[in-house]
Design a protein around this motif. Structure first.
Motif, PDB file in Angstrom:
ATOM      1  N   GLU A 158       0.843  -1.185   0.000  1.00  0.00           N
ATOM      2  CA  GLU A 158       0.000   0.000   0.000  1.00  0.00           C
ATOM      3  C   GLU A 158       0.881   1.239   0.000  1.00  0.00           C
ATOM      4  OE1 GLU A 158      -2.642  -0.109   3.257  1.00  0.00           O
ATOM      5  OE2 GLU A 158      -3.644  -1.964   2.622  1.00  0.00           O
ATOM      6  N   ASP A 159       0.581   2.150  -0.895  1.00  0.00           N
ATOM      7  CA  ASP A 159       1.343   3.386  -0.995  1.00  0.00           C
ATOM      8  C   ASP A 159       0.612   4.479  -0.227  1.00  0.00           C
ATOM      9  OD1 ASP A 159       3.121   2.119  -2.615  1.00  0.00           O
ATOM     10  OD2 ASP A 159       2.058   2.665  -4.471  1.00  0.00           O
ATOM     11  N   GLU A 160       1.271   4.977   0.794  1.00  0.00           N
ATOM     12  CA  GLU A 160       0.681   6.056   1.560  1.00  0.00           C
ATOM     13  C   GLU A 160       0.823   7.363   0.798  1.00  0.00           C
ATOM     14  OE1 GLU A 160       2.548   6.121   5.299  1.00  0.00           O
ATOM     15  OE2 GLU A 160       1.854   4.135   5.910  1.00  0.00           O
ATOM     16  N   PRO A 161      -0.126   8.263   0.931  1.00  0.00           N
ATOM     17  CA  PRO A 161      -0.016   9.540   0.231  1.00  0.00           C
ATOM     18  C   PRO A 161       1.179  10.324   0.720  1.00  0.00           C
ATOM     19  CG  PRO A 161      -1.841   9.572   1.808  1.00  0.00           C
ATOM     20  CD  PRO A 161      -1.362   8.158   1.734  1.00  0.00           C
ATOM     21  N   ASP A 162       1.913  10.882  -0.209  1.00  0.00           N
ATOM     22  CA  ASP A 162       3.121  11.634   0.085  1.00  0.00           C
ATOM     23  C   ASP A 162       2.840  13.103  -0.178  1.00  0.00           C
ATOM     24  OD1 ASP A 162       5.589  12.567   0.580  1.00  0.00           O
ATOM     25  OD2 ASP A 162       6.651  11.321  -0.888  1.00  0.00           O
ATOM     26  N   GLU A 163       2.726  13.862   0.906  1.00  0.00           N
ATOM     27  CA  GLU A 163       2.394  15.266   0.765  1.00  0.00           C
ATOM     28  C   GLU A 163       3.507  16.059   0.114  1.00  0.00           C
ATOM     29  OE1 GLU A 163       1.364  16.706   4.567  1.00  0.00           O
ATOM     30  OE2 GLU A 163      -0.407  15.407   4.802  1.00  0.00           O
ATOM     31  N   SER A 164       4.739  15.608   0.278  1.00  0.00           N
ATOM     32  CA  SER A 164       5.860  16.357  -0.291  1.00  0.00           C
ATOM     33  C   SER A 164       5.837  16.343  -1.802  1.00  0.00           C
ATOM     34  CB  SER A 164       7.189  15.773   0.209  1.00  0.00           C
ATOM     35  OG  SER A 164       7.309  14.428  -0.208  1.00  0.00           O
ATOM     36  N   HIS A 165       5.192  15.328  -2.399  1.00  0.00           N
ATOM     37  CA  HIS A 165       5.133  15.244  -3.845  1.00  0.00           C
ATOM     38  C   HIS A 165       3.778  15.673  -4.400  1.00  0.00           C
ATOM     39  CE1 HIS A 165       8.498  12.598  -2.848  1.00  0.00           C
ATOM     40  NE2 HIS A 165       8.953  12.848  -4.064  1.00  0.00           N
ATOM     41  N   ALA A 166       2.919  16.128  -3.523  1.00  0.00           N
ATOM     42  CA  ALA A 166       1.599  16.518  -4.002  1.00  0.00           C
ATOM     43  C   ALA A 166       1.663  17.775  -4.848  1.00  0.00           C
ATOM     44  CB  ALA A 166       0.658  16.736  -2.819  1.00  0.00           C
ATOM     45  N   GLU A 167       2.611  18.659  -4.514  1.00  0.00           N
ATOM     46  CA  GLU A 167       2.704  19.910  -5.247  1.00  0.00           C
ATOM     47  C   GLU A 167       3.197  19.680  -6.670  1.00  0.00           C
ATOM     48  OE1 GLU A 167       3.802  22.679  -1.364  1.00  0.00           O
ATOM     49  OE2 GLU A 167       5.201  22.432  -3.020  1.00  0.00           O
ATOM     50  N   SER A 168       4.161  18.756  -6.812  1.00  0.00           N
ATOM     51  CA  SER A 168       4.748  18.524  -8.131  1.00  0.00           C
ATOM     52  C   SER A 168       4.408  17.118  -8.586  1.00  0.00           C
ATOM     53  CB  SER A 168       6.269  18.714  -8.087  1.00  0.00           C
ATOM     54  OG  SER A 168       6.822  17.846  -7.135  1.00  0.00           O
ATOM     55  N   ASP A 169       3.270  16.970  -9.163  1.00  0.00           N
ATOM     56  CA  ASP A 169       2.850  15.673  -9.687  1.00  0.00           C
ATOM     57  C   ASP A 169       3.717  15.338 -10.891  1.00  0.00           C
ATOM     58  OD1 ASP A 169       1.649  13.410 -10.487  1.00  0.00           O
ATOM     59  OD2 ASP A 169      -0.244  14.328 -11.102  1.00  0.00           O
ATOM     60  N   PRO A 170       4.509  14.267 -10.847  1.00  0.00           N
ATOM     61  CA  PRO A 170       5.411  13.971 -11.956  1.00  0.00           C
ATOM     62  C   PRO A 170       4.699  13.509 -13.211  1.00  0.00           C
ATOM     63  CG  PRO A 170       5.473  12.214 -10.326  1.00  0.00           C
ATOM     64  CD  PRO A 170       4.629  13.307  -9.757  1.00  0.00           C
ATOM     65  N   PHE A 171       3.375  13.321 -13.158  1.00  0.00           N
ATOM     66  CA  PHE A 171       2.675  12.788 -14.314  1.00  0.00           C
ATOM     67  C   PHE A 171       1.754  13.814 -14.968  1.00  0.00           C
ATOM     68  CE2 PHE A 171       3.120   9.724 -10.853  1.00  0.00           C
ATOM     69  CZ  PHE A 171       4.216   9.056 -11.352  1.00  0.00           C
ATOM     70  N   ARG A 172       1.781  15.025 -14.448  1.00  0.00           N
ATOM     71  CA  ARG A 172       1.023  16.068 -15.125  1.00  0.00           C
ATOM     72  C   ARG A 172       1.755  16.454 -16.404  1.00  0.00           C
ATOM     73  NH1 ARG A 172       3.554  21.009 -13.803  1.00  0.00           N
ATOM     74  NH2 ARG A 172       5.077  20.764 -12.117  1.00  0.00           N
ATOM     75  N   LYS A 173       1.016  16.814 -17.386  1.00  0.00           N
ATOM     76  CA  LYS A 173       1.604  17.172 -18.671  1.00  0.00           C
ATOM     77  C   LYS A 173       2.209  18.564 -18.572  1.00  0.00           C
ATOM     78  CE  LYS A 173       0.634  17.204 -23.616  1.00  0.00           C
ATOM     79  NZ  LYS A 173       1.691  16.253 -23.875  1.00  0.00           N
ATOM     80  N   VAL A 174       3.519  18.637 -18.723  1.00  0.00           N
ATOM     81  CA  VAL A 174       4.238  19.896 -18.619  1.00  0.00           C
ATOM     82  C   VAL A 174       4.781  20.247 -19.992  1.00  0.00           C
ATOM     83  CG1 VAL A 174       6.128  21.114 -17.502  1.00  0.00           C
ATOM     84  CG2 VAL A 174       4.847  19.393 -16.230  1.00  0.00           C
ATOM     85  N   GLU A 175       4.368  21.362 -20.538  1.00  0.00           N
ATOM     86  CA  GLU A 175       4.856  21.807 -21.831  1.00  0.00           C
ATOM     87  C   GLU A 175       6.196  22.519 -21.661  1.00  0.00           C
ATOM     88  OE1 GLU A 175       3.417  20.877 -24.435  1.00  0.00           O
ATOM     89  OE2 GLU A 175       1.516  20.169 -23.624  1.00  0.00           O
ATOM     90  N   ASP A 176       6.879  22.691 -22.794  1.00  0.00           N
ATOM     91  CA  ASP A 176       8.178  23.352 -22.741  1.00  0.00           C
ATOM     92  C   ASP A 176       8.060  24.782 -22.231  1.00  0.00           C
ATOM     93  OD1 ASP A 176       9.283  21.083 -23.665  1.00  0.00           O
ATOM     94  OD2 ASP A 176       9.556  21.752 -25.732  1.00  0.00           O
ATOM     95  N   ALA A 177       6.915  25.414 -22.497  1.00  0.00           N
ATOM     96  CA  ALA A 177       6.772  26.821 -22.113  1.00  0.00           C
ATOM     97  C   ALA A 177       6.791  27.012 -20.603  1.00  0.00           C
ATOM     98  CB  ALA A 177       5.479  27.383 -22.694  1.00  0.00           C
ATOM     99  N   VAL A 178       6.377  25.990 -19.851  1.00  0.00           N
ATOM    100  CA  VAL A 178       6.347  26.124 -18.402  1.00  0.00           C
ATOM    101  C   VAL A 178       7.492  25.379 -17.731  1.00  0.00           C
ATOM    102  CG1 VAL A 178       3.875  26.500 -18.349  1.00  0.00           C
ATOM    103  CG2 VAL A 178       4.753  24.170 -18.231  1.00  0.00           C
TER     104      VAL A 178
END
Length: 679
Positions: free
Chosen positions: A109-129
């Motif tokens: 079971e993966d517990e929620p990690d608040e430290s990574h909540a701000e930067s979701d590594p799976f959100r689509k990030v374009e080059d502009a941002v």
């Protein structure tokens, strides 16, 4: 201007046999790329050697020249896809601060990690941002990543998302670091592993070799403010490494940092390949006026890889060559489902480093170094493209059988000879092989007496079959064997007893049947008779200077290409590997259309190779994206089928796409122009 589809289809027709009519599968297509290679008309070029080993001491050590270091010398810094390594964080703690116990084994079971909540590594990030320091790409420092999987017609999302690959490039005027990681299997944890591996390795190498950590300052969480400097030397221009052996030590430590960051971010498994380009120490030569001048700038590329992510060098002079060749066996067919090695918790905490390989080679200015995932390289495999198939014929087996028979013959020569004699008694022998050509200085045998004297001086082997020559003369169409030269050769090579040989009979040319000659042989005979008049013999017929002057133009024919019932040629593993390199080289030199100019920079190299993989897999995607896989047409209305029916239809669709070219996967590539940034 032709569309991309037309250019790709014309290129594929040029490469493969698959579109040839089935009744012409035994004909050789002289214009086919694969045919030319199998006939020996196309080969890999000679190039600078690539040396590889497992330890830094296995490789030669080259002295490095002065290279730019520090944050101010960076002229290219780029990562991807979807934010790349910038979407994961790393924690930098002082050695005196104890770490919390982290258990990576049997964690269900993966517990929620608040430290990574701000930067979701799976959100689509374009080059502009992207962070400003990581969005500095150019034509000479570039990377691309894409998905070749089909799109779900219900959710409109691509299967296999998120892309589980990551690349990162940090380039300076005369040096660069390139890293590509390919997460094993699908899923978010595979993507975390790839991004963590690139992040950890690039951070360590940029700090250790180039005395710089500025690109990673905003991506690092420091638990101890006293450790903010991170051990950097205050003199940014200082070169921290002086030879390639120190570079390889830094590479191995960088892989250790990559593995630690994967565990820290709770990632799974990933491959990793990192290439470091640095200038070599220049050598000067003295010319006539006493001045000294430098040779052409030379560079060195040091590579470390784990898994099936590969590195290459493309050169206008030498073509393409693989830097990671030592990490896999090119003489055997590789199972593409096996990554061969990986970082991350393979057994719960340790990596799999069975194929970890260090490689080194020299580079010239304008060479392009690239690192690519297996999703790209496998789509240039001729078997995956359906241009060739693995050879089902086993020539080495027949060869081994012949070798064993030869060994038995050497062990028991007397028994073998006796058996051969018993088998030849009372049988008609095969026509003898072509007699040896006489030397021009010695001349040809032109008289019967010379033939007899030479025959008497050479002992003939004994045989129990005295009638071999007579039985051979009775064979229809064997009148040409009555020639004195042929008779002489038959006596020397026959099994008859020399004491029982009969004197050769003289033939009368006037009684011979007319011989049909082609135009070419007739012209040659006329020219030969004018230069060298034939010599008269006692028998009254004329003999050419050399009776062994046969027309062997047929021997210059190109080798026969073995094919299967569909007309696709067989290839060995080594031929398959070389064809893969040649196909990549052909796309880079001529483009997909075959009429483009050669690739000159890193950006165009990435675009051409990615475009080819997208084109070669288009048929598979179209098949799997067929609306019939998801809907039923009921009275003109599309109705979505049940989940179970979707699985059954997709399974049938997957069986159908097996015969189509290409491999559906994530494709990623990063490239750097050697010395091109300086201009």
């Amino acid at each position: 201007m032709p569309s991309l589809r037309k250019r790709v289809s014309s290129y594929l027709r040029q490469l493969s046999f698959h579109n040839e009519p089935r009744d012409k599968r035994n004909n050789v297509n002289e214009n086919a790329f694969v045919t030319k290679y199998l006939q020996g008309l196309i080969n890999l070029k000679e190039s600078p050697p690539i040396i590889y080993g497992k330890n830094p001491t296995d490789l030669p050590s080259y002295d490095l020249g002065r290279y730019d270091s520090g944050s101010s010398s960076i002229i290219g810094c780029y990562t991807g896809p979807n934010g790349g390594l910038t979407t994961v964080k790393r924690t930098e703690k002082h050695l005196c601060i104890p770490d919390d116990d982290i258990d990576f084994i049997d964690t269900h079971e993966d517990e929620p990690d608040e430290s990574h909540a701000e930067s979701d590594p799976f959100r689509k990030v374009e080059d502009a941002v992207l962070p400003e320091e990581w969005n500095r790409k150019s034509d000479f420092c570039y990377g691309l990543s894409d998905s070749l999987y089909d799109r779900n017609q219900i959710t409109r999302q691509k299967n296999g998302d998120p892309i589980a690959d990551c690349f990162g490039v940090i380039a300076r005027k005369d040096s660069a670091i390139l890293a590509v990681a390919d997460g094993v299997n699908w899923g978010e944890k595979a993507a975390v592993a790839a991004k963590s591996a690139v992040h950890g390795s690039l951070h360590y190498l940029n700090k250790t070799i180039f005395n710089d950590t500025k690109p990673f300052e905003k991506l690092t969480t420091k638990a101890d403010e006293a450790n903010a400097e991170g051990g950097l030397n205050p003199d940014e221009s200082l070169n921290l490494v002086g030879n390639t052996r120190e570079v390889f030590v830094a590479l191995l430590r960088a892989f250790n940092c990559a593995h630690d960051l994967i565990l820290e971010n709770k990632g799974m498994l990933t491959t990793l390949t990192v290439a470091v380009v640095l200038p070599l120490k220049s050598k000067s030569i003295r010319i006539d006026n006493g001045a000294r001048t430098n040779h052409e700038p030379r560079y060195v590329c040091c590579v470390c890889n784990v898994g099936d992510t590969l590195a290459y060098v493309f050169s206008q002079n030498y073509g393409i060559r693989e830097l990671t060749k030592g990490s896999h066996d090119v003489n055997s067919n590789r199972d593409m489902r096996d990554a061969l090695g990986a970082l991350g918790p393979v057994d719960g905490i340790n990596p799999e480093l069975s194929n970890l390989t260090l490689s080194i080679t020299t580079l010239n200015e304008d060479d392009i170094v690239m690192v690519a995932s297996d999703g790209l390289t496998d789509n240039f495999d001729p078997n995956v493209c359906k241009f060739t198939v693995n050879s089902t014929v086993d020539p080495p087996k027949a060869k081994r059988a012949g070798t064993v028979a030869a060994g038995l013959q050497q062990q028991q020569p007397s028994e073998k000879l006796t058996t051969h004699r018993e088998e030849t008694v009372g049988t008609v022998p095969k026509p003898p092989v072509k007699p040896p050509r006489k030397s021009k200085n010695r001349g040809s045998i032109t008289s019967e007496s010379k033939s007899s004297s030479s025959l008497e001086s050479s002992p003939a082997p004994r045989s129990n079959s005295p009638s071999l020559r007579e039985s051979s003369s009775n064979v229809p169409g064997s009148e040409h064997h009555r020639n004195p030269l042929v008779d002489h050769f038959m006596r020397q090579n026959s099994l008859d007893d020399g004491s029982k040989l009969k004197k050769p009979q003289t033939l009368d040319v006037r009684k011979q049947p007319p011989v049909m000659e082609n135009k070419a042989s007739s012209l040659r005979r006329q020219v030969s008779s004018q230069k060298n008049p034939p010599t008269s013999r006692e028998g009254g017929y004329k003999l050419l200077k050399s009776k062994t002057s046969l027309d062997f133009r047929a021997s210059s024919h190109k080798p026969q290409i073995l094919r299967n019932k569909d007309g696709v040629p067989y290839v060995t593993p080594l031929q398959r590997y070389e064809l893969q390199l040649l196909l990549m080289e052909d796309v880079l030199l001529n483009g997909i259309s075959g009429r483009d100019s050669p690739t000159a920079n890193a950006k165009r190299l990435c675009e051409n190779l990615i475009s080819f993989t997208i084109s070669i897999t288009a048929a598979k995607r179209r098949t799997l994206e067929d609306p019939d896989m998801y809907f039923d047409n009921r009275n003109g209305v599309l109705m979505e089928v049940s989940s179970q029916e979707k699985k059954l239809r997709r399974k049938r669709g997957l069986d159908k796409v097996q015969a189509l070219p290409g491999k559906l996967d994530h494709v990623t590539i990063a490239a750097y122009n050697v010395g091109g940034v300086a201009r």
